[in-house]
Design a protein around this motif. Structure first.
Motif, PDB file in Angstrom:
ATOM      1  N   HIS A 151       0.653  -1.153  -0.038  1.00  8.88           N
ATOM      2  CA  HIS A 151      -0.086  -0.009  -0.127  1.00  8.88           C
ATOM      3  C   HIS A 151       0.893   1.413   0.007  1.00  8.88           C
ATOM      4  O   HIS A 151       2.179   1.338   0.123  1.00  8.88           O
ATOM      5  N   ASN A 153       0.577   5.084   1.690  1.00  4.83           N
ATOM      6  CA  ASN A 153      -0.075   6.116   2.636  1.00  4.83           C
ATOM      7  C   ASN A 153       0.228   7.505   2.381  1.00  4.83           C
ATOM      8  O   ASN A 153       1.416   7.772   2.187  1.00  4.83           O
ATOM      9  N   HIS A 197      -5.961  -2.258   2.707  1.00  4.50           N
ATOM     10  CA  HIS A 197      -5.718  -1.015   2.242  1.00  4.50           C
ATOM     11  C   HIS A 197      -4.790  -1.218   0.922  1.00  4.50           C
ATOM     12  O   HIS A 197      -3.671  -1.902   0.829  1.00  4.50           O
ATOM     13  N   HIS A 211       4.408   6.869   3.119  1.00  4.48           N
ATOM     14  CA  HIS A 211       5.022   5.680   3.098  1.00  4.48           C
ATOM     15  C   HIS A 211       4.562   4.751   2.087  1.00  4.48           C
ATOM     16  O   HIS A 211       3.482   4.862   1.671  1.00  4.48           O
ATOM     17  N   ALA A 213       4.482   0.450   1.772  1.00  6.74           N
ATOM     18  CA  ALA A 213       4.702  -0.722   2.247  1.00  6.74           C
ATOM     19  C   ALA A 213       4.653  -1.958   1.492  1.00  6.74           C
ATOM     20  O   ALA A 213       4.086  -2.064   0.334  1.00  6.74           O
ATOM     21  N   TYR A 254       8.761   0.669  10.540  1.00  7.25           N
ATOM     22  CA  TYR A 254       8.997   1.656   9.519  1.00  7.25           C
ATOM     23  C   TYR A 254      10.505   1.969   9.332  1.00  7.25           C
ATOM     24  O   TYR A 254      11.035   2.191  10.609  1.00  7.25           O
ATOM     25  N   GLU A 264       7.300   1.162   5.053  1.00  8.16           N
ATOM     26  CA  GLU A 264       7.191   0.056   5.902  1.00  8.16           C
ATOM     27  C   GLU A 264       7.204  -1.285   5.661  1.00  8.16           C
ATOM     28  O   GLU A 264       6.901  -1.723   4.526  1.00  8.16           O
TER      29      GLU A 264
HETATM   30 FE   LIG Z   1       0.958   1.527   6.179  1.00 14.41          FE
END
Ligand SMILES: [Fe+2]
Length: 326
Positions: A151, A153, A197, A211, A213, A254, A264
């Motif tokens: 994902h 963010n 997500h 970030h 991931a 992280y 992440e």
């Molecule tokens: Fe995340």
């Protein structure tokens, strides 16, 4: 403001997030981080670019590192279902008065480049060069053993507005954080691919990328990465964790790359494919929201992010304060 009802029949069909272009100042240093430390696989490299994929991925790349003067983010990429979706996406963005451009991208078919209303550079495609599977080539597993991109963010200066726009594109909200005082959404997690997500939005100076991931097989992969980073000169690049998130229930860590782009490492969230899945609401002041075990995130986690190329961040209207580590 409550999160909107999901749009089950969006104007075009996004399969999943796909790739990110990071602009970096020292390609060799970035290679040492992403390849030698995290364990991503090089699929192509030259003097100016490195293309990487994770171990389960069949598409040519999930990260492109591009040599640049500034450490920013060139684009966020998304895979669409079929060719007509690309034309429908182009018409939809054009109808909203947003820029629409067909661009040539190495290793990719027809590619639509646009921006969201806040300037986040986006690209959509259907076909990317396919590579042979390597997920059972265990000799290649090293670093954190990254399996796939999971994902993006993003910081948003108006999370309610970001959620409304991405909801219209068919992203469905799985979890969200509300500021009890204003009733506004402070953060939201939205998916296409059936996990918690593909994209998330966090209240903050935005747009900026918070970030990207990567999904890993077990929490032990995260512990192994911490031992590796701590003894190979990367200890200062460990920012937060390890821990278990309240939101998403995933195990996390992280870390920061040499340009400060945050990555992440993410393990084991849950399935969300039901179209009538009810989103989970969290209160901003719930200490188990960020970390199930109660540990708050450091200030840097709420303030530091990567700029998007060509997008000017705006101050937030919602001044609600999360819980920050002392
Ligand atoms: Fe995340």
């Amino acid at each position: 403001m409550p999160v909107p009802a999901p749009n089950l029949y969006p104007p075009f069909n996004i399969v999943r997030l796909s790739h990110v272009e990071y602009r970096v100042r020292d390609l060799a240093k970035s290679r040492a981080f992403y390849v030698d430390t995290l364990g991503l696989q090089v699929t192509h490299e030259d003097a100016d670019r490195i293309y990487l994929r994770a171990l389960e991925e069949r598409g040519h790349h999930c990260i492109v590192l591009v040599r640049a003067e500034a450490s920013d983010v060139g684009v966020l990429g998304f895979k669409l279902y079929d060719e007509p979706d690309l034309d429908q996406a182009a018409a939809w963005f054009a109808d909203k008065g947003l820029p629409v451009e067909w661009v040539e991208r190495p290793h990719m078919g027809r590619t639509l480049r646009t921006r969201d209303p806040w300037g986040i550079p986006l690209e959509f495609y259907v076909k990317m060069e396919r590579l042979a599977p390597i997920h059972q080539h265990y000799k290649l597993y090293r670093g954190v053993r990254p399996l796939r991109i999971d994902h993006f963010n993003m910081f948003s200066a108006d999370v309610d507005a970001s959620v409304a726009f991405y909801n219209e594109m068919g992203f469905r909200t799985t979890e969200y954080t509300e500021d009890a005082e204003s009733g506004k959404v402070w953060a939201a997690w939205m998916h296409r691919k059936g996990g918690v997500h593909d994209v998330a939005f966090t209240n903050g100076l935005g747009p900026r990328l918070h970030h990207t991931a990567f999904w890993v097989p077990t929490p032990m992969a995260i512990i192994d990465l911490l031992d590796l980073m701590a003894t190979t000169g990367w200890v200062d690049n460990i920012e937060r964790g390890p821990g278990r998130h309240g939101i998403s229930n995933a195990f996390f860590l992280y870390v920061l790359d040499p340009d400060g782009h945050r990555i992440e490492i993410y393990c084991s969230d849950y399935q969300t494919v039901d179209p009538d899945l009810e989103p989970i609401k969290w209160d901003l002041k719930d200490p188990q929201r960020q970390t199930l075990w109660g540990a708050p995130a450091p200030r840097s986690w709420f303030e530091h992010g990567s700029l998007f190329e060509g997008a000017e961040p705006q101050e937030v209207a919602l001044k609600a304060q999360p819980i920050i580590a002392p």
